[in-house]
Design a protein around this motif. Sequence first.
Motif, PDB file in Angstrom:
ATOM      1  N   VAL A  77     -58.537  17.408 -12.176  1.00 15.34           N
ATOM      2  CA  VAL A  77     -59.757  17.146 -13.012  1.00 15.34           C
ATOM      3  C   VAL A  77     -60.207  18.382 -13.762  1.00 15.34           C
ATOM      4  CG1 VAL A  77     -62.219  16.421 -13.349  1.00 15.34           C
ATOM      5  CG2 VAL A  77     -60.711  15.084 -11.928  1.00 15.34           C
ATOM      6  N   SER A  78     -59.923  19.538 -13.090  1.00 18.24           N
ATOM      7  CA  SER A  78     -60.327  20.804 -13.560  1.00 18.24           C
ATOM      8  C   SER A  78     -59.193  21.111 -14.852  1.00 18.24           C
ATOM      9  CB  SER A  78     -60.102  22.057 -12.499  1.00 18.24           C
ATOM     10  OG  SER A  78     -61.039  21.899 -11.718  1.00 18.24           O
ATOM     11  N   ALA A  79     -57.826  20.854 -14.721  1.00 19.32           N
ATOM     12  CA  ALA A  79     -56.801  20.923 -15.623  1.00 19.32           C
ATOM     13  C   ALA A  79     -57.018  20.146 -16.846  1.00 19.32           C
ATOM     14  CB  ALA A  79     -55.707  20.703 -14.773  1.00 19.32           C
ATOM     15  N   ARG A  80     -57.690  19.140 -16.770  1.00 21.57           N
ATOM     16  CA  ARG A  80     -58.169  18.331 -17.835  1.00 21.57           C
ATOM     17  C   ARG A  80     -59.406  18.816 -18.738  1.00 21.57           C
ATOM     18  NH1 ARG A  80     -57.259  13.600 -14.564  1.00 21.57           N
ATOM     19  NH2 ARG A  80     -59.602  13.046 -14.491  1.00 21.57           N
ATOM     20  N   SER A  81     -60.229  19.620 -18.138  1.00 25.28           N
ATOM     21  CA  SER A  81     -61.354  20.000 -18.654  1.00 25.28           C
ATOM     22  C   SER A  81     -61.236  21.364 -19.284  1.00 25.28           C
ATOM     23  CB  SER A  81     -62.443  19.735 -17.980  1.00 25.28           C
ATOM     24  OG  SER A  81     -62.833  18.218 -17.718  1.00 25.28           O
ATOM     25  N   PHE A  82     -60.596  22.497 -18.338  1.00 22.17           N
ATOM     26  CA  PHE A  82     -60.492  23.616 -18.588  1.00 22.17           C
ATOM     27  C   PHE A  82     -58.963  23.956 -19.101  1.00 22.17           C
ATOM     28  CE2 PHE A  82     -64.149  23.020 -15.490  1.00 22.17           C
ATOM     29  CZ  PHE A  82     -65.074  23.707 -16.083  1.00 22.17           C
ATOM     30  N   VAL A  83     -58.938  24.338 -20.375  1.00 28.79           N
ATOM     31  CA  VAL A  83     -57.661  24.288 -20.881  1.00 28.79           C
ATOM     32  C   VAL A  83     -57.346  25.625 -21.794  1.00 28.79           C
ATOM     33  CG1 VAL A  83     -57.513  21.766 -21.034  1.00 28.79           C
ATOM     34  CG2 VAL A  83     -58.407  22.945 -23.040  1.00 28.79           C
ATOM     35  N   GLN A  84     -56.192  25.815 -22.021  1.00 29.56           N
ATOM     36  CA  GLN A  84     -55.698  26.895 -23.075  1.00 29.56           C
ATOM     37  C   GLN A  84     -56.484  26.468 -24.084  1.00 29.56           C
ATOM     38  OE1 GLN A  84     -54.157  29.642 -22.718  1.00 29.56           O
ATOM     39  NE2 GLN A  84     -54.195  30.289 -25.091  1.00 29.56           N
ATOM     40  N   ASN A  85     -56.803  27.736 -25.000  1.00 25.03           N
ATOM     41  CA  ASN A  85     -57.296  27.341 -26.431  1.00 25.03           C
ATOM     42  C   ASN A  85     -56.425  26.774 -27.206  1.00 25.03           C
ATOM     43  OD1 ASN A  85     -58.309  27.786 -28.937  1.00 25.03           O
ATOM     44  ND2 ASN A  85     -59.257  29.762 -28.801  1.00 25.03           N
ATOM     45  N   PRO A  86     -56.424  25.582 -27.771  1.00 28.56           N
ATOM     46  CA  PRO A  86     -55.536  24.792 -28.701  1.00 28.56           C
ATOM     47  C   PRO A  86     -54.995  25.290 -29.792  1.00 28.56           C
ATOM     48  CG  PRO A  86     -57.566  23.702 -28.637  1.00 28.56           C
ATOM     49  CD  PRO A  86     -57.752  24.689 -27.782  1.00 28.56           C
ATOM     50  N   LEU A  87     -55.870  26.334 -30.250  1.00 33.19           N
ATOM     51  CA  LEU A  87     -55.537  27.047 -31.601  1.00 33.19           C
ATOM     52  C   LEU A  87     -54.559  28.194 -31.429  1.00 33.19           C
ATOM     53  CD1 LEU A  87     -59.103  27.513 -33.047  1.00 33.19           C
ATOM     54  CD2 LEU A  87     -57.675  25.528 -33.060  1.00 33.19           C
ATOM     55  N   HIS A  88     -54.148  28.457 -30.096  1.00 30.53           N
ATOM     56  CA  HIS A  88     -52.911  29.571 -30.004  1.00 30.53           C
ATOM     57  C   HIS A  88     -52.441  29.434 -28.682  1.00 30.53           C
ATOM     58  CE1 HIS A  88     -54.843  32.641 -27.612  1.00 30.53           C
ATOM     59  NE2 HIS A  88     -55.820  32.198 -27.936  1.00 30.53           N
ATOM     60  N   MET A 114     -58.902  30.586 -21.904  1.00 30.96           N
ATOM     61  CA  MET A 114     -59.217  29.430 -21.301  1.00 30.96           C
ATOM     62  C   MET A 114     -60.658  29.051 -22.034  1.00 30.96           C
ATOM     63  SD  MET A 114     -57.028  28.640 -19.237  1.00 30.96           S
ATOM     64  CE  MET A 114     -57.464  27.303 -18.478  1.00 30.96           C
ATOM     65  N   VAL A 115     -60.514  27.750 -22.297  1.00 31.98           N
ATOM     66  CA  VAL A 115     -61.950  26.999 -22.980  1.00 31.98           C
ATOM     67  C   VAL A 115     -62.247  25.818 -22.150  1.00 31.98           C
ATOM     68  CG1 VAL A 115     -61.475  28.189 -25.362  1.00 31.98           C
ATOM     69  CG2 VAL A 115     -60.485  25.748 -24.738  1.00 31.98           C
ATOM     70  N   TYR A 116     -63.359  25.390 -22.254  1.00 30.08           N
ATOM     71  CA  TYR A 116     -63.838  23.954 -21.833  1.00 30.08           C
ATOM     72  C   TYR A 116     -64.288  23.262 -22.921  1.00 30.08           C
ATOM     73  CZ  TYR A 116     -66.832  20.583 -19.441  1.00 30.08           C
ATOM     74  OH  TYR A 116     -67.314  19.551 -19.093  1.00 30.08           O
ATOM     75  N   ARG A 117     -63.331  21.980 -22.729  1.00 29.68           N
ATOM     76  CA  ARG A 117     -63.399  20.736 -23.540  1.00 29.68           C
ATOM     77  C   ARG A 117     -64.845  20.035 -23.153  1.00 29.68           C
ATOM     78  NH1 ARG A 117     -58.245  20.085 -26.363  1.00 29.68           N
ATOM     79  NH2 ARG A 117     -59.396  18.719 -27.629  1.00 29.68           N
ATOM     80  N   THR A 118     -65.822  19.969 -23.841  1.00 26.87           N
ATOM     81  CA  THR A 118     -67.157  19.332 -23.584  1.00 26.87           C
ATOM     82  C   THR A 118     -67.104  17.884 -23.693  1.00 26.87           C
ATOM     83  OG1 THR A 118     -67.985  19.475 -25.882  1.00 26.87           O
ATOM     84  CG2 THR A 118     -68.330  21.490 -24.497  1.00 26.87           C
ATOM     85  N   GLY A 119     -66.168  17.221 -24.666  1.00 23.27           N
ATOM     86  CA  GLY A 119     -66.339  16.070 -24.654  1.00 23.27           C
ATOM     87  C   GLY A 119     -67.622  15.546 -25.612  1.00 23.27           C
ATOM     88  N   ASP A 120     -68.308  16.497 -26.325  1.00 22.92           N
ATOM     89  CA  ASP A 120     -69.263  16.400 -27.143  1.00 22.92           C
ATOM     90  C   ASP A 120     -68.650  16.454 -28.459  1.00 22.92           C
ATOM     91  OD1 ASP A 120     -71.170  15.833 -24.924  1.00 22.92           O
ATOM     92  OD2 ASP A 120     -71.731  18.171 -25.160  1.00 22.92           O
ATOM     93  N   LEU A 121     -69.512  15.798 -29.444  1.00 25.77           N
ATOM     94  CA  LEU A 121     -69.107  15.993 -30.882  1.00 25.77           C
ATOM     95  C   LEU A 121     -70.044  16.571 -31.708  1.00 25.77           C
ATOM     96  CD1 LEU A 121     -68.313  12.177 -31.442  1.00 25.77           C
ATOM     97  CD2 LEU A 121     -66.602  14.049 -31.463  1.00 25.77           C
ATOM     98  N   GLY A 122     -69.717  17.440 -32.466  1.00 19.87           N
ATOM     99  CA  GLY A 122     -70.536  18.509 -33.493  1.00 19.87           C
ATOM    100  C   GLY A 122     -69.826  19.002 -34.693  1.00 19.87           C
TER     101      GLY A 122
END
Length: 510
Positions: A368-379, A385-393
Amino acid sequence: MLYNVLQYLEKTEKRLSDKTAFTDGETGLTFRELGESARAIGSVLAEEISVRKPVIVLMEKTADCIAAFLGAVYAGCFYVPLDSKMPVDRMQLIIDTLQPAALIYDEKNEKTLDKLQLNCGQFRYDQLVKGKVQADRLEKIRNQAVDTDLLYVLFTSGSTGVPKGVSICHRSMLDFTESSCEPLYLDENTRFGNQVPFYFDMSTMEIYTTLKMGSSTYIIPRKCFLFPKLMIEYLEKYEINTAFWVPYAFLQLSNAQVLDAERLRALKYIYFCGEVMPCKHMNRYRRVLQDAVYCNLYGPTEITNVCSYYMVDREYRDDESLPIGIPFPNTRIFIVKDDNTEAKPGEVGEILIGGSCLSLGYYNNKEVSARSFVQNPLHDNFRDMVYRTGDLGTFNEKGELLFFGRKDYQIKHQGYRIELGEIETAVSSIEEIKNTCCLHDEDGDYIICCYIGDITNRDILLRLKEKVPSYMLPDKFMQKEVFPQTLTGKIDRKELRKEYEAHKNQEKTK
């Protein structure tokens, strides 16, 4: 160099030794007493267990509980708060995940131990705190410490129903505390009125600001949140000047119409977090407590506490939503679209967060950690590492972050993509509505409006037609006297859905 939160305690203990640190107003601990108790506890634990192990603390919400937390830290370990109000099955799942080295309990929770399967040392607080301080042993433990050692693990509810243990290290808490005190006007004169349980991440602001700045935290008795008049008396008696609460706690005072500028002269900082604060209720506070500072804060447990803040600096209509503001220093927040490209201002996407504030992941849960704490998808140039919150903004033209709800609160209805939070904001603005929560019944593609208030379903619809498009109007209504709550004071949406399903099944059988 700061690398351990106990440095906060030790510096403040020398400076303000006889000042009250944590209290319920009647009993509590000064900074000197807190330090002495924690070191005694740490010394005994250090004889029995090795460093970097989990220590469960099963105690009432008191100043002694804070001493137990810090005692575990003095032993070179990390603490995990439990509460006897938690379901036994949930507590057992947490214990099984942790495999703790020790458990600290108090007299009131002693019987709870009989319900749990434990394979660790069990220490009663009133005996543990009498231990002899072993300064040399504690110093040796400190010399081996690093700032990435775990400080605590807090368990949140997973989408599968299995609790997830968010692992926070010293560096993350130091980073948060250092970056938040100045923007939020927290200092030696701060008198917090604590609302949330100690196993909820919002409480860590009160705990560690108090240790760093020499503030005081008043642990408000639970009965005050049940009886608004008692709350006003408590806030007035102890001159509480800072309330960092979930919106539901503020709504109770607003709905009870007990706000009194004369009796709440000391209350100068009103901070809300955890759920959306309806502007209608905030405006009621602003009309009564006109000189107070109002701040909307946002942040998931996985980034230590909160990561953005908005100081309310302009007027808002009752049917508007507050921004969640700008990041704290040393925190990066950005928005990505579904294709993992960065969203432009005004484009809605998922909120991603980076910086020292990030948790080290979910304890004993690599998948579960690997799904939420991921490499920055921009590079992919280096580890970032960044956290994918699942929140929209999105970011507005002022550079303020706007919150659009959870991705899993976004529904497809009549061909339209809809945010349930937008409907909730509109319903909340209706004068007679005290609280609301919207659900989606996928079987029939129904939007269900659950609400508390003295108003008919027909009148709600008539008012909503002036606020939202026709495709966002609720299809069904469920009037409630009270909403089910989580132990942290939020609306329990899972339980509310169960109540709706039970109501729906009853209707079918008629």
